[in-house]
Scaffold this motif. Structure first.
Motif, short mmCIF file in Angstrom:
data_model
loop_
_atom_site.label_atom_id
_atom_site.label_comp_id
_atom_site.label_asym_id
_atom_site.label_seq_id
_atom_site.Cartn_x
_atom_site.Cartn_y
_atom_site.Cartn_z
N ARG A 187 -3.82 -18.77 10.41
CA ARG A 187 -3.63 -18.41 8.87
C ARG A 187 -4.74 -19.15 7.94
NH1 ARG A 187 2.00 -18.96 6.19
NH2 ARG A 187 0.70 -18.21 4.32
N GLU B 27 -6.83 -16.43 5.76
CA GLU B 27 -6.45 -16.27 4.46
C GLU B 27 -7.38 -17.34 3.49
OE1 GLU B 27 -2.31 -17.22 3.19
OE2 GLU B 27 -1.82 -16.95 5.46
N PHE C 151 -3.58 -10.80 9.87
CA PHE C 151 -2.56 -11.25 9.16
C PHE C 151 -1.40 -10.79 9.69
CE2 PHE C 151 0.14 -11.57 5.54
CZ PHE C 151 -0.22 -13.08 5.06
N ASN D 155 5.52 -16.16 12.60
CA ASN D 155 5.09 -17.16 11.28
C ASN D 155 6.39 -16.94 10.65
OD1 ASN D 155 3.25 -18.43 9.53
ND2 ASN D 155 4.19 -17.09 8.13
#
Length: 146
Positions: free
Chosen positions: A21, A25, A85, A92
Motif C-alpha cells: 500500500r 498510495e 489497490f 487488507n
C-alpha cells in the motif's frame, strides 16, 4: 494470472500488504495532487465525511476508510495503480479489522484530521507533501504491528 495474484495476496501478511500500500498510495497521492479533477476532489471530501460518520463498528469504519483511500488512488488517473489497490481489498480489509480490534481504538479525531490534511494537500496541488503524509500514515500503521 489473476488467480495467482489472489493467492499471493491471501498468503501475504498484513505488514507485506501495508508495504505494498505504501508503494501504491504514496505515489497515487502525489499524482492525485497533479491530476485530480474538481469532481474527484468533491468525491474525496464526501468519502472523508463518510469516514467520519461511520465509526460505530470497526467493519463500517474500515470500509469507509477503504473508499476514502480508493478515491485518492482514482484521482491519480493511473488504472494500474487502481487495479493493484483493488487487489488488496479482501486481505487488507480483514487484516485491518483484526489490527484495529487488537489496537482497541479507531477513527479518532487525530486520524480523521490526518486524512483531511491529505485531501487539503491534494487540493492545493502539493504532491510532495501529500505523498509524505501518506507515507508517514502508513509507516505508523506498519510500526503498530511491530
Amino acid at each position: 494470472m489473476p488467480d495467482e495474484w489472489d493467492v499471493v495476496v491471501r498468503r501475504a501478511g498484513i505488514v507485506e500488504v501495508i508495504e505494498a500500500r505504501i508503494a501504491i498510495e504514496v505515489e497515487a497521492a502525489a499524482l492525485a495532487a497533479e491530476r485530480r479533477t474538481p469532481a474527484e476532489l468533491r468525491a474525496m471530501r464526501r468519502a472523508l465525511a463518510d469516514r467520519l460518520a461511520k465509526r460505530s463498528t470497526v467493519e463500517e469504519h474500515v470500509d469507509a476508510d477503504w473508499v476514502f483511500h480508493r478515491r485518492v488512488v482514482e484521482a491519480a488517473h493511473n488504472p494500474i495503480l487502481t487495479e493493484l489497490f483493488d487487489g488488496f481489498v479482501p486481505r487488507n480489509r480483514q487484516a485491518m479489522i483484526e489490527m484495529l480490534r487488537i489496537h482497541g481504538s479507531y477513527g479518532g479525531e487525530a486520524d480523521q484530521e490526518l486524512h483531511a490534511r491529505i485531501v487539503d494537500l491534494v487540493a492545493a496541488g502539493d504532491g510532495r507533501a501529500a505523498a509524505e503524509l501518506s507515507r508517514d500514515h502508513l509507516m505508523a500503521m506498519k510500526q503498530l504491528l511491530g
